[in-house]
Design a protein around this motif. Structure first.
Motif, short mmCIF file in Angstrom:
data_model
loop_
_atom_site.label_atom_id
_atom_site.label_comp_id
_atom_site.label_asym_id
_atom_site.label_seq_id
_atom_site.Cartn_x
_atom_site.Cartn_y
_atom_site.Cartn_z
N VAL A 162 0.83 -1.20 0.00
CA VAL A 162 0.00 0.00 0.00
C VAL A 162 0.86 1.25 0.00
O VAL A 162 0.64 2.18 -0.79
N VAL A 163 1.88 1.30 0.84
CA VAL A 163 2.76 2.47 0.91
C VAL A 163 3.50 2.64 -0.41
O VAL A 163 3.63 3.76 -0.93
N SER B 91 2.52 1.63 -3.41
CA SER B 91 1.57 2.06 -4.44
C SER B 91 1.23 3.53 -4.30
O SER B 91 1.16 4.25 -5.30
N VAL B 92 0.99 3.98 -3.09
CA VAL B 92 0.64 5.39 -2.87
C VAL B 92 1.80 6.28 -3.29
O VAL B 92 1.60 7.30 -3.96
N SER B 93 3.01 5.92 -2.94
CA SER B 93 4.15 6.75 -3.30
C SER B 93 4.42 6.71 -4.80
O SER B 93 4.88 7.69 -5.38
N PHE C 67 2.05 6.20 -7.31
CA PHE C 67 0.97 6.78 -8.10
C PHE C 67 0.56 8.18 -7.65
O PHE C 67 -0.31 8.79 -8.26
N SER C 68 1.13 8.71 -6.58
CA SER C 68 0.76 10.06 -6.14
C SER C 68 1.42 11.09 -7.04
O SER C 68 2.50 10.86 -7.58
N CYS C 69 0.77 12.23 -7.20
CA CYS C 69 1.35 13.27 -8.05
C CYS C 69 2.10 14.27 -7.17
O CYS C 69 1.81 14.45 -6.00
N THR C 70 3.05 14.93 -7.77
CA THR C 70 3.89 15.87 -7.04
C THR C 70 3.39 17.29 -7.26
O THR C 70 2.61 17.56 -8.18
#
Length: 51
Positions: free
Chosen positions: A11-12, A14-16, A18-21
């Motif tokens: 989960v961590v 995937s979040v890092s 696919f997250s946008c900057t």
């Protein structure tokens, strides 16, 4: 216990991934467009039946 740790790790990751900057958001600003034409006023919805 290993499954919980593996799940949290996935989960961590995937979040890092696919997250946008902030830079990505500032480089590609969103443009809001009208749904029924370019800049025209959207007509009101029809009155409910029976009135």
């Amino acid at each position: 216990m290993k499954k919980i740790i593996l799940s949290v790790f996935i989960v961590v990751l995937s979040v890092s991934f696919f997250s946008c900057t902030v830079e990505e958001i500032s480089e590609n600003p969103m443009e809001i467009e009208a749904c029924c034409g370019d800049g025209q006023e959207i007509p009101p919805p029809p009155p409910p039946p029976g009135n």
